[in-house]
Design a protein around this motif. Structure first.
Motif, PDB file in Angstrom:
ATOM      1  N   VAL A  28       0.864  -1.176   0.000  1.00 15.03           N
ATOM      2  CA  VAL A  28       0.000   0.000   0.000  1.00 15.03           C
ATOM      3  C   VAL A  28       0.900   1.226   0.000  1.00 15.03           C
ATOM      4  CG1 VAL A  28      -1.706   1.313   1.308  1.00 15.03           C
ATOM      5  CG2 VAL A  28      -1.855  -1.178   1.221  1.00 15.03           C
ATOM      6  N   ASN A  29       0.676   2.112  -0.944  1.00 21.35           N
ATOM      7  CA  ASN A  29       1.479   3.325  -1.064  1.00 21.35           C
ATOM      8  C   ASN A  29       0.898   4.388  -0.127  1.00 21.35           C
ATOM      9  OD1 ASN A  29       3.343   5.160  -1.916  1.00 21.35           O
ATOM     10  ND2 ASN A  29       2.325   5.603  -3.855  1.00 21.35           N
ATOM     11  N   TYR A  30       1.384   4.432   1.106  1.00 19.15           N
ATOM     12  CA  TYR A  30       0.852   5.319   2.133  1.00 19.15           C
ATOM     13  C   TYR A  30       1.946   6.270   2.620  1.00 19.15           C
ATOM     14  CZ  TYR A  30       3.408   2.798   5.760  1.00 19.15           C
ATOM     15  OH  TYR A  30       4.395   2.264   6.543  1.00 19.15           O
ATOM     16  N   TYR A  31       1.526   7.284   3.322  1.00 18.31           N
ATOM     17  CA  TYR A  31       2.467   8.110   4.064  1.00 18.31           C
ATOM     18  C   TYR A  31       1.878   8.386   5.431  1.00 18.31           C
ATOM     19  CZ  TYR A  31      -0.305  12.181   2.582  1.00 18.31           C
ATOM     20  OH  TYR A  31      -1.306  13.080   2.357  1.00 18.31           O
ATOM     21  N   GLU A  32       2.744   8.810   6.327  1.00 18.91           N
ATOM     22  CA  GLU A  32       2.360   8.936   7.736  1.00 18.91           C
ATOM     23  C   GLU A  32       2.738  10.312   8.254  1.00 18.91           C
ATOM     24  OE1 GLU A  32       3.656   6.800  11.930  1.00 18.91           O
ATOM     25  OE2 GLU A  32       4.148   5.849  10.028  1.00 18.91           O
ATOM     26  N   THR A  33       1.832  10.891   9.030  1.00 19.29           N
ATOM     27  CA  THR A  33       2.139  12.126   9.740  1.00 19.29           C
ATOM     28  C   THR A  33       2.013  11.840  11.230  1.00 19.29           C
ATOM     29  OG1 THR A  33      -0.169  12.840   9.582  1.00 19.29           O
ATOM     30  CG2 THR A  33       1.333  13.638   7.879  1.00 19.29           C
ATOM     31  N   PRO A  34       3.018  12.244  12.015  1.00 17.88           N
ATOM     32  CA  PRO A  34       2.963  11.947  13.455  1.00 17.88           C
ATOM     33  C   PRO A  34       2.001  12.896  14.170  1.00 17.88           C
ATOM     34  CG  PRO A  34       4.948  13.172  12.941  1.00 17.88           C
ATOM     35  CD  PRO A  34       4.256  12.894  11.628  1.00 17.88           C
ATOM     36  N   PRO A  35       1.382  12.421  15.249  1.00 24.29           N
ATOM     37  CA  PRO A  35       0.541  13.324  16.049  1.00 24.29           C
ATOM     38  C   PRO A  35       1.423  14.331  16.774  1.00 24.29           C
ATOM     39  CG  PRO A  35       0.642  11.143  17.050  1.00 24.29           C
ATOM     40  CD  PRO A  35       1.383  11.059  15.755  1.00 24.29           C
ATOM     41  N   SER A  36       0.908  15.526  16.965  1.00 27.10           N
ATOM     42  CA  SER A  36       1.705  16.551  17.645  1.00 27.10           C
ATOM     43  C   SER A  36       1.706  16.296  19.149  1.00 27.10           C
ATOM     44  CB  SER A  36       1.140  17.945  17.365  1.00 27.10           C
ATOM     45  OG  SER A  36      -0.081  18.124  18.026  1.00 27.10           O
ATOM     46  N   PHE A  37       2.736  16.792  19.793  1.00 31.24           N
ATOM     47  CA  PHE A  37       2.885  16.614  21.234  1.00 31.24           C
ATOM     48  C   PHE A  37       1.752  17.293  21.996  1.00 31.24           C
ATOM     49  CE2 PHE A  37       4.599  18.023  25.343  1.00 31.24           C
ATOM     50  CZ  PHE A  37       4.914  16.790  25.882  1.00 31.24           C
ATOM     51  N   TRP A  38       1.290  18.429  21.508  1.00 36.09           N
ATOM     52  CA  TRP A  38       0.266  19.202  22.223  1.00 36.09           C
ATOM     53  C   TRP A  38      -1.148  18.816  21.833  1.00 36.09           C
ATOM     54  CZ3 TRP A  38       2.349  21.394  26.166  1.00 36.09           C
ATOM     55  CH2 TRP A  38       3.671  21.797  26.102  1.00 36.09           C
ATOM     56  N   GLY A  39      -1.313  17.864  20.927  1.00 36.47           N
ATOM     57  CA  GLY A  39      -2.640  17.411  20.551  1.00 36.47           C
ATOM     58  C   GLY A  39      -3.346  18.292  19.544  1.00 36.47           C
ATOM     59  N   ILE A  40      -2.599  19.163  18.871  1.00 39.14           N
ATOM     60  CA  ILE A  40      -3.215  20.057  17.890  1.00 39.14           C
ATOM     61  C   ILE A  40      -3.485  19.312  16.588  1.00 39.14           C
ATOM     62  CG2 ILE A  40      -2.858  22.133  16.504  1.00 39.14           C
ATOM     63  CD1 ILE A  40      -1.241  23.210  18.922  1.00 39.14           C
ATOM     64  N   SER A  41      -2.493  18.578  16.098  1.00 38.45           N
ATOM     65  CA  SER A  41      -2.704  17.785  14.890  1.00 38.45           C
ATOM     66  C   SER A  41      -2.810  16.317  15.281  1.00 38.45           C
ATOM     67  CB  SER A  41      -1.561  17.994  13.892  1.00 38.45           C
ATOM     68  OG  SER A  41      -0.364  17.446  14.400  1.00 38.45           O
ATOM     69  N   MET A  42      -3.671  15.595  14.582  1.00 37.96           N
ATOM     70  CA  MET A  42      -3.953  14.233  14.982  1.00 37.96           C
ATOM     71  C   MET A  42      -2.974  13.228  14.407  1.00 37.96           C
ATOM     72  SD  MET A  42      -7.349  13.517  12.842  1.00 37.96           S
ATOM     73  CE  MET A  42      -7.520  14.146  11.204  1.00 37.96           C
ATOM     74  N   GLY A  43      -2.292  13.554  13.340  1.00 40.30           N
ATOM     75  CA  GLY A  43      -1.421  12.585  12.696  1.00 40.30           C
ATOM     76  C   GLY A  43      -2.227  11.448  12.115  1.00 40.30           C
ATOM     77  N   GLY A  44      -1.563  10.574  11.398  1.00 47.60           N
ATOM     78  CA  GLY A  44      -2.278   9.421  10.879  1.00 47.60           C
ATOM     79  C   GLY A  44      -1.630   8.824   9.661  1.00 47.60           C
ATOM     80  N   PHE A  45      -2.306   7.837   9.115  1.00 42.39           N
ATOM     81  CA  PHE A  45      -1.914   7.199   7.871  1.00 42.39           C
ATOM     82  C   PHE A  45      -2.775   7.785   6.758  1.00 42.39           C
ATOM     83  CE2 PHE A  45      -0.827   3.765  10.919  1.00 42.39           C
ATOM     84  CZ  PHE A  45       0.531   3.727  10.670  1.00 42.39           C
ATOM     85  N   TRP A  46      -2.128   8.078   5.635  1.00 42.82           N
ATOM     86  CA  TRP A  46      -2.796   8.734   4.523  1.00 42.82           C
ATOM     87  C   TRP A  46      -2.434   8.042   3.212  1.00 42.82           C
ATOM     88  CZ3 TRP A  46      -5.410  13.475   5.499  1.00 42.82           C
ATOM     89  CH2 TRP A  46      -5.204  14.008   6.772  1.00 42.82           C
ATOM     90  N   VAL A  47      -3.311   8.148   2.215  1.00 39.84           N
ATOM     91  CA  VAL A  47      -3.023   7.752   0.831  1.00 39.84           C
ATOM     92  C   VAL A  47      -3.579   8.831  -0.086  1.00 39.84           C
ATOM     93  CG1 VAL A  47      -2.976   5.266   1.255  1.00 39.84           C
ATOM     94  CG2 VAL A  47      -5.109   6.360   0.625  1.00 39.84           C
ATOM     95  N   HIS A  48      -3.049   8.863  -1.315  1.00 41.75           N
ATOM     96  CA  HIS A  48      -3.510   9.869  -2.278  1.00 41.75           C
ATOM     97  C   HIS A  48      -4.605   9.370  -3.209  1.00 41.75           C
ATOM     98  CE1 HIS A  48      -0.897  13.247  -1.512  1.00 41.75           C
ATOM     99  NE2 HIS A  48       0.140  12.443  -1.423  1.00 41.75           N
ATOM    100  N   ASP A  49      -4.555   8.124  -3.570  1.00 40.21           N
ATOM    101  CA  ASP A  49      -5.409   7.561  -4.611  1.00 40.21           C
ATOM    102  C   ASP A  49      -6.719   7.014  -4.028  1.00 40.21           C
ATOM    103  OD1 ASP A  49      -6.466   6.279  -6.797  1.00 40.21           O
ATOM    104  OD2 ASP A  49      -4.694   5.067  -7.218  1.00 40.21           O
ATOM    105  N   ASP A  50      -7.826   7.192  -4.737  1.00 38.16           N
ATOM    106  CA  ASP A  50      -9.131   6.685  -4.284  1.00 38.16           C
ATOM    107  C   ASP A  50      -9.148   5.162  -4.201  1.00 38.16           C
ATOM    108  OD1 ASP A  50     -10.112   9.258  -4.156  1.00 38.16           O
ATOM    109  OD2 ASP A  50     -11.075   9.180  -6.131  1.00 38.16           O
ATOM    110  N   GLN A  51      -8.630   4.494  -5.215  1.00 40.33           N
ATOM    111  CA  GLN A  51      -8.615   3.028  -5.222  1.00 40.33           C
ATOM    112  C   GLN A  51      -7.694   2.487  -4.129  1.00 40.33           C
ATOM    113  OE1 GLN A  51      -7.480   2.238  -9.243  1.00 40.33           O
ATOM    114  NE2 GLN A  51      -9.593   2.362 -10.011  1.00 40.33           N
ATOM    115  N   GLU A  52      -6.574   3.148  -3.942  1.00 35.02           N
ATOM    116  CA  GLU A  52      -5.640   2.734  -2.886  1.00 35.02           C
ATOM    117  C   GLU A  52      -6.283   2.915  -1.509  1.00 35.02           C
ATOM    118  OE1 GLU A  52      -1.599   1.327  -2.257  1.00 35.02           O
ATOM    119  OE2 GLU A  52      -2.931   1.424  -3.954  1.00 35.02           O
ATOM    120  N   ALA A  53      -7.093   3.966  -1.365  1.00 37.15           N
ATOM    121  CA  ALA A  53      -7.783   4.217  -0.099  1.00 37.15           C
ATOM    122  C   ALA A  53      -8.798   3.111   0.186  1.00 37.15           C
ATOM    123  CB  ALA A  53      -8.480   5.573  -0.136  1.00 37.15           C
TER     124      ALA A  53
END
Length: 120
Positions: A28-53
């Motif tokens: 799966v062609n994914y990318y990851e964003t980490p959650p912020s220390f202060w809880g402002i951004s949630m972070g997560g696993f993401w994909v760009h393509d609809d079919q891949e999602a």
């Protein structure tokens, strides 16, 4: 458009590692964003393509169903062995700590509600 597959806030490290391995195993062609220390951004696993999602969500649904069953069985085994339980279990095992926590909770609730009680 990016598709957010899963929030990583409060996700244990072992679960995140297992999901990474699952995505790598199924290419799966994914990318990851980490959650912020202060809880402002949630972070997560993401994909760009609809079919891949769609494919990634199907994999995640199956993984989470299996993980739920595994964790539920582990919890039930702990209860059967007497290693886990609710409030009464904690009160029997660690009475001072449990009572201290209850007193602190009541004190915080009292201080928080004091302005509203004084209004009436």
């Amino acid at each position: 458009m990016p598709h957010h597959l899963m929030n990583l806030r409060h996700v244990p490290d072992d679960e995140a590692d297992e999901i990474r391995a699952l995505f790598d195993q199924h290419q799966v062609n994914y990318y990851e964003t980490p959650p912020s220390f202060w809880g402002i951004s949630m972070g997560g696993f993401w994909v760009h393509d609809d079919q891949e999602a769609e494919r990634a969500r199907a994999l995640l649904d199956e993984y989470q169903r299996q993980r739920f069953q595994t964790q539920r069985k582990a919890y039930e085994d702990q209860i059967a062995r007497g290693e886990s339980g609710g409030l009464w279990f904690m009160l029997r095992r660690k009475p001072v700590r449990t009572l201290a926590a209850c007193v602190v909770i009541l004190a915080i609730a009292g201080v928080s509600l004091l302005p509203f009680i004084r209004i009436g």
